[in-house]
Scaffold this motif. Structure first.
Motif, PDB file in Angstrom:
ATOM      1  N   ARG A  27     -30.663   2.584  66.843  1.00 18.73           N
ATOM      2  CA  ARG A  27     -29.180   3.992  66.966  1.00 18.73           C
ATOM      3  C   ARG A  27     -29.292   4.695  66.688  1.00 18.73           C
ATOM      4  O   ARG A  27     -30.728   4.438  65.318  1.00 18.73           O
ATOM      5  CB  ARG A  27     -27.888   3.038  66.551  1.00 18.73           C
ATOM      6  N   GLY A  28     -28.735   5.702  66.779  1.00 14.89           N
ATOM      7  CA  GLY A  28     -29.309   6.797  66.330  1.00 14.89           C
ATOM      8  C   GLY A  28     -28.445   8.443  67.306  1.00 14.89           C
ATOM      9  O   GLY A  28     -28.679   8.668  67.867  1.00 14.89           O
ATOM     10  N   GLY A  29     -27.353   8.601  66.276  1.00 17.53           N
ATOM     11  CA  GLY A  29     -27.284  10.224  67.067  1.00 17.53           C
ATOM     12  C   GLY A  29     -28.073  11.021  66.412  1.00 17.53           C
ATOM     13  O   GLY A  29     -28.255  11.952  66.278  1.00 17.53           O
ATOM     14  N   VAL A  30     -27.935  11.615  68.192  1.00 17.47           N
ATOM     15  CA  VAL A  30     -28.352  13.062  67.979  1.00 17.47           C
ATOM     16  C   VAL A  30     -27.419  13.909  68.582  1.00 17.47           C
ATOM     17  O   VAL A  30     -27.293  15.557  68.135  1.00 17.47           O
ATOM     18  CB  VAL A  30     -29.427  13.267  68.800  1.00 17.47           C
ATOM     19  N   GLY A  53     -30.355  16.789  68.190  1.00 13.38           N
ATOM     20  CA  GLY A  53     -29.758  17.032  70.112  1.00 13.38           C
ATOM     21  C   GLY A  53     -31.149  17.465  70.726  1.00 13.38           C
ATOM     22  O   GLY A  53     -31.490  16.239  70.255  1.00 13.38           O
ATOM     23  N   PRO A  54     -31.980  17.832  71.567  1.00 13.61           N
ATOM     24  CA  PRO A  54     -32.846  16.894  72.610  1.00 13.61           C
ATOM     25  C   PRO A  54     -34.338  16.724  71.842  1.00 13.61           C
ATOM     26  O   PRO A  54     -34.803  15.068  72.066  1.00 13.61           O
ATOM     27  CB  PRO A  54     -33.063  18.363  73.893  1.00 13.61           C
ATOM     28  N   ASP A 104     -35.516  12.970  71.354  1.00 15.34           N
ATOM     29  CA  ASP A 104     -37.174  12.294  71.938  1.00 15.34           C
ATOM     30  C   ASP A 104     -37.652  11.417  70.514  1.00 15.34           C
ATOM     31  O   ASP A 104     -38.295  10.292  70.749  1.00 15.34           O
ATOM     32  CB  ASP A 104     -38.321  13.408  71.669  1.00 15.34           C
ATOM     33  N   TYR A 105     -37.435  12.054  69.165  1.00 10.73           N
ATOM     34  CA  TYR A 105     -38.121  11.178  68.329  1.00 10.73           C
ATOM     35  C   TYR A 105     -37.477   9.641  68.457  1.00 10.73           C
ATOM     36  O   TYR A 105     -37.956   8.565  67.900  1.00 10.73           O
ATOM     37  CB  TYR A 105     -37.489  11.617  66.815  1.00 10.73           C
ATOM     38  N   LEU A 106     -35.940   9.363  68.559  1.00 15.87           N
ATOM     39  CA  LEU A 106     -35.336   8.339  68.799  1.00 15.87           C
ATOM     40  C   LEU A 106     -36.072   7.450  69.836  1.00 15.87           C
ATOM     41  O   LEU A 106     -36.149   6.110  70.079  1.00 15.87           O
ATOM     42  CB  LEU A 106     -33.491   8.621  69.396  1.00 15.87           C
ATOM     43  N   VAL A 107     -36.601   7.706  70.957  1.00 13.77           N
ATOM     44  CA  VAL A 107     -36.545   6.980  72.087  1.00 13.77           C
ATOM     45  C   VAL A 107     -38.396   6.472  71.595  1.00 13.77           C
ATOM     46  O   VAL A 107     -38.751   5.703  71.769  1.00 13.77           O
ATOM     47  CB  VAL A 107     -37.059   7.939  73.068  1.00 13.77           C
ATOM     48  N   GLU A 108     -38.930   7.900  70.797  1.00 12.18           N
ATOM     49  CA  GLU A 108     -40.504   7.467  70.231  1.00 12.18           C
ATOM     50  C   GLU A 108     -40.678   6.430  69.574  1.00 12.18           C
ATOM     51  O   GLU A 108     -41.116   5.290  69.967  1.00 12.18           O
ATOM     52  CB  GLU A 108     -40.999   8.433  70.124  1.00 12.18           C
ATOM     53  N   LEU A 129     -28.542  13.755  79.880  1.00 15.52           N
ATOM     54  CA  LEU A 129     -29.883  14.202  78.248  1.00 15.52           C
ATOM     55  C   LEU A 129     -30.351  12.190  78.431  1.00 15.52           C
ATOM     56  O   LEU A 129     -31.043  11.819  78.605  1.00 15.52           O
ATOM     57  CB  LEU A 129     -29.849  14.366  77.928  1.00 15.52           C
ATOM     58  N   ILE A 130     -28.982  11.681  77.738  1.00 11.97           N
ATOM     59  CA  ILE A 130     -29.164  10.768  77.052  1.00 11.97           C
ATOM     60  C   ILE A 130     -29.451   9.836  77.996  1.00 11.97           C
ATOM     61  O   ILE A 130     -29.700   8.106  78.218  1.00 11.97           O
ATOM     62  CB  ILE A 130     -28.020  10.418  76.120  1.00 11.97           C
ATOM     63  N   ALA A 131     -28.493   9.462  79.411  1.00 10.56           N
ATOM     64  CA  ALA A 131     -28.770   8.319  80.925  1.00 10.56           C
ATOM     65  C   ALA A 131     -30.167   8.982  80.358  1.00 10.56           C
ATOM     66  O   ALA A 131     -30.664   7.632  81.775  1.00 10.56           O
ATOM     67  CB  ALA A 131     -27.696   8.899  81.292  1.00 10.56           C
ATOM     68  N   ALA A 132     -30.814   9.864  80.816  1.00  8.90           N
ATOM     69  CA  ALA A 132     -32.310   9.689  80.916  1.00  8.90           C
ATOM     70  C   ALA A 132     -32.951   9.279  80.443  1.00  8.90           C
ATOM     71  O   ALA A 132     -34.204   9.250  80.866  1.00  8.90           O
ATOM     72  CB  ALA A 132     -32.900  11.607  81.712  1.00  8.90           C
ATOM     73  N   LYS A 133     -33.388   9.303  79.304  1.00 10.64           N
ATOM     74  CA  LYS A 133     -34.153   8.666  78.198  1.00 10.64           C
ATOM     75  C   LYS A 133     -34.295   7.289  77.412  1.00 10.64           C
ATOM     76  O   LYS A 133     -34.342   7.228  76.143  1.00 10.64           O
ATOM     77  CB  LYS A 133     -34.641  10.240  76.855  1.00 10.64           C
ATOM     78  N   ALA A 134     -32.499   7.036  76.860  1.00  7.69           N
ATOM     79  CA  ALA A 134     -31.891   6.553  76.075  1.00  7.69           C
ATOM     80  C   ALA A 134     -31.631   4.851  77.116  1.00  7.69           C
ATOM     81  O   ALA A 134     -31.980   5.034  78.522  1.00  7.69           O
ATOM     82  CB  ALA A 134     -30.733   6.508  75.084  1.00  7.69           C
TER      83      ALA A 134
END
Ligand code: PEP
Ligand code: MN
Length: 374
Positions: free
Chosen positions: A59-62, A76-77, A81-85, A106-111
């Motif tokens: 977990r991690g809020g951005v 933010g964005p 990216d750091y979270l996903v990586e 953004l979150i739907a696209a990456k998380a």
């Protein structure tokens, strides 16, 4: 409840499979990580701890919904990216909160999972947006939401076309002030009665204090929760958000060790901390990290000790009663943590002697108006 056409009903428990991680099955799912992503290194370290603890989701809020407009609002964005990586590199899923249409996209696209926070539980346009996406949604209970309102919020998402809703109890506001919120354990059983959706518990925001998190976590699992969402920070003292309620890495590992037998007693499973695949090198790396934190904290302590000298007379620098009180308290804490009381006693003996010497030196050097400057 007639309005709960999709979220309600006594049909079989819904199982939500997110890339092989199953919510609502036999396994207890641990989701953990910092309140907010603060840097690449911080979230990377957190990911490694979550993985070691047997966690499945980082977990991690951005995008942070903060009570004050002057508080840290998230990276933010770039934080996303750091979270996903960090999650990918540690073979974890990731979850992050969306607060509006742009962040949801953004979150739907990456998380892997979209979190809708307590403050947005009744943001119906946001719920409908989440309902149109093909991504699981972690729906937190509002600070003042009844179970029925919470399930109706889930209904909004489902009615808009997304059946993959995971409920999250995170404490509600009551007259009680000794905890940040009051964890509503009965809500877990009530949800079980009224709904087929998986339900997990966030003990961190409920408690507001890390000391309470292990007990509340175990209670939540005992009450039938399918998983936990826990705040953990590699260095809570330096956290930009919710450090007080964030577990230290070691505390997360300890909790993970306790969860396996508890799950087994409840005919469920928890993988427990990673098997001893650790190498000498990785252990030494962890020790190096801990050592740096220890030295940084000793420096903080010494700084405070120096300032105490301002409030003492030169012949009354040593305060035996205070030293005794500190030692007793810390030795009790050491015993609670399963660490050697003897060692704590020895280390603090050195610490007290050094502090007293420093204070006397300052006094003799005439630094009575010392203000903290080095
Ligand atoms: C969070 O999980 O980061 C959070 C802000 O929690 P809540 O919405 O439950 O307050
Ligand atoms: Mn938080």
């Amino acid at each position: 409840m007639n309005n709960l056409k999709l979220a309600g009903g006594k049909r079989e428990k819904t199982v939500i499979d997110v890339k092989g991680t199953v919510f609502g099955g036999r396994e207890i799912i641990l989701m953990a990580g910092p309140c907010a992503v603060e840097s690449r290194q911080q979230v990377w370290q957190a990911a490694s701890e979550v993985k070691n603890a047997g966690g499945k989701v980082l977990r991690g809020g951005v995008f942070k919904p903060r009570s004050s407009p002057y508080s840290f609002q998230g990276l933010g964005p770039i934080g996303l990216d750091y979270l996903v990586e960090a999650a990918r590199e540690h073979d974890l899923l990731c979850v992050s909160e969306a607060i509006d249409e742009a962040s949801m996209e953004l979150i739907a696209a990456k998380a892997d999972i979209i979190q809708i926070g307590a403050r947005n539980m009744q943001n119906f346009s946001l719920l409908k947006l989440a309902g149109r996406l093909d991504k699981p949604v972690l729906l937190k209970r509002g600070l003042a939401g009844t179970v029925e309102e919470w399930l109706l919020a889930a209904e909004y998402i489902m009615a808009a076309g997304n059946p993959r809703v995971i409920l999250c109890e995170r404490g509600i506001r009551t007259f009680e002030t000794s905890t940040r919120s009051t964890l509503d354990l009965s809500a877990i059983a009530v949800v079980r009665e009224l709904s087929h959706l998986p339900v997990i518990v966030d003990p961190s925001h409920a408690a507001g204090r890390r000391e309470l998190v292990p007990a509340l976590s175990k209670a939540a699992i005992g009450a039938g929760a399918d998983g936990l969402l826990i705040e953990m920070h590699p260095e809570p003292e330096a956290a930009r958000c919710d450090g007080i309620q964030s577990l230290r890495p070691g505390e997360l590992q300890r909790l993970a060790r306790d969860l396996a037998p508890l799950a087994a007693a409840l005919a469920r499973t928890y993988p427990g901390p990673a098997a001893e695949a650790e190498s000498l090198e990785s252990l030494r790396g962890q020790i190096d990290q801990v050592d740096r934190q220890i030295v940084a904290m000793i420096a903080d302590r010494l700084e405070l000790v120096k300032r105490v000298a301002n409030h003492k007379q030169v012949d009354k620098v040593r305060d035996g009663a205070r030293e005794k009180e500190i030692l007793e308290r810390l030795m009790a804490y050491a015993s609670e943590l399963g660490c050697s009381e003897e060692m704590v006693k020895d280390v603090y003996g050195v610490m007290f002697d050094y502090g007293v010497r420093t204070q006397i030196e300052r006094k003799l050097a005439g630094c009575t108006a010392y203000t903290g400057a080095k």
